[in-house]
Design an enzyme around this catalytic site. Structure first.
Site: not given
Length: 372
Positions: A101, A197
């Site tokens: 990410c 997340c």
């Protein structure tokens, strides 16, 4: 007079990015903010707090007199991070999506988007530092050893680091909280986010089960004795203690059981009793997909320290480089070296780079003959 560089801060809705923005404002930088939504709930997966985080980011920017851009990168995240995450689990490995990410979304997609908006540089709330020496950028550990995030940033290159500011990298977390509280930022007491997340507070096995169907199989000892049943080998990671469902057994030591190996092809999970078992230990590992902060390794063979997981203390080692593959020899045995995780190298405070662990020479670590 040349105008000051335009800086866009990645606003996550947390206290760290809030204070990063605060420090830039106090330095006269006149930054703007950008909130990245990297995940979209499908209505039944449970809490990913994107909406509350967005509101908090907007509130902080309003408090600081900053404009804010709102962008949805969920499509890019799904293709470049989440798809890889699932593929790795299906293959029996344990991936680290935060590394990917950072490389693909926060310091590539975000950086490209910020530049399209006219920015010269970006800033984030990561606990890390940079330095430019002889025209080359270095990634340094954050001052707060307990919060240092250089491990997750090791795959960044010169382009990203040259364009990035880490305003809180020289601060302790307690100081960040104090600054936020004194500036009356609405995030000053907000709990730190943990985990990934798109998983949040959910059970990892329950989450993966929505994408990778359960496939029960045997739990065996390395000697071949069946001791239980698992839900699917991809739901477990090396060194894992909880969730095995192996109760007390006649003639056993009474110690907890730990995962020491996975055979995806035969759908067998291997476990032993005792945290100090030799089945969990290795001195060597192979890694691939090596990346280097400087663009190249320090040498073809070099010594340094390394981490094979985020919270681990530095471990002395020797690294042998072969293209983008690595063979790492540790001075001391390492516990639960896990394929799919990252091995990250350091020279003091300088993060050199790292690679993705492929296998180790633990008894069930996947090491094959022919390696030096």
């Amino acid at each position: 007079m040349k105008p000051p560089p335009k800086i866009i801060v990645g606003m996550s809705g947390g206290v760290d990015s809030s204070v990063a923005a605060l420090l830039l404002v106090r330095a006269g930088a006149q930054p703007a903010g950008l909130f990245m939504q990297n995940w979209e709930d499908d209505g039944h997966l449970g809490p990913c707090h994107a909406e509350q985080d967005r509101k908090d980011a907007v509130a902080v920017c309003a408090r600081l007199g900053m404009s804010i851009h709102l962008r949805n990168f969920a499509g890019e995240y799904h293709e470049q991070v989440f798809r890889h995450f699932l593929d790795e689990y299906r293959a029996g490995r344990t991936p680290n999506p935060d590394v990917l990410c950072n490389r693909e979304i926060k310091f590539k997609t975000f950086l490209d988007h910020a530049r399209a908006l006219g920015a010269d540089r970006i800033a984030t709330g990561h606990y890390a530092r940079t330095a430019c020496v002889d025209g080359r950028w270095r990634l340094l550990r954050g001052v707060d050893a307990g919060k240092d995030q250089s491990y997750f940033l090791h795959a960044l290159g010169q382009r990203a680091l040259a364009a990035t500011l880490f305003p809180i990298g020289g601060l302790e977390k307690a100081e960040v909280r104090r600054l936020a509280r004194e500036a009356a930022l609405p995030t000053h007491a907000k709990k730190d986010s943990t985990g990934i997340c798109f998983i949040g507070e959910r059970d990892l096995r329950e989450f993966l089960g929505r994408y990778i169907p359960a496939r029960p199989g045997e739990i065996r000892t390395p000697e071949g004795r069946t001791v239980g049943e698992h839900a699917g080998v991809w739901y477990y990671t090396l060194g894992q203690r909880g969730g095995l469902g192996i109760g007390g057994r006649s003639g056993s030591s009474g110690e907890p059981w730990y995962v020491v190996g996975k055979d995806v092809g035969s759908n067998v999970l291997y476990a032993v009793q005792g945290n100090a078992s030799d089945w969990l230990l290795s001195r060597r590992l192979l890694a691939h997909a090596a990346t280097w902060i400087d663009g190249a390794p320090p040498a073809q063979v070099f010594t340094c320290t390394a981490k094979t997981r985020y919270r681990q203390a530095d471990q002395a080692c020797r690294v042998v480089v072969d293209g983008d593959s690595l063979e790492v020899h540790f001075d001391e045995p390492q516990r639960a070296v896990t394929p799919g995780q990252s091995v990250v190298f350091y020279d003091g405070d300088i993060c050199l780079g790292g690679g993705v662990i492929e296998c180790s020479d633990a008894p069930l670590g996947g090491w094959e003959g022919g390696h030096a």
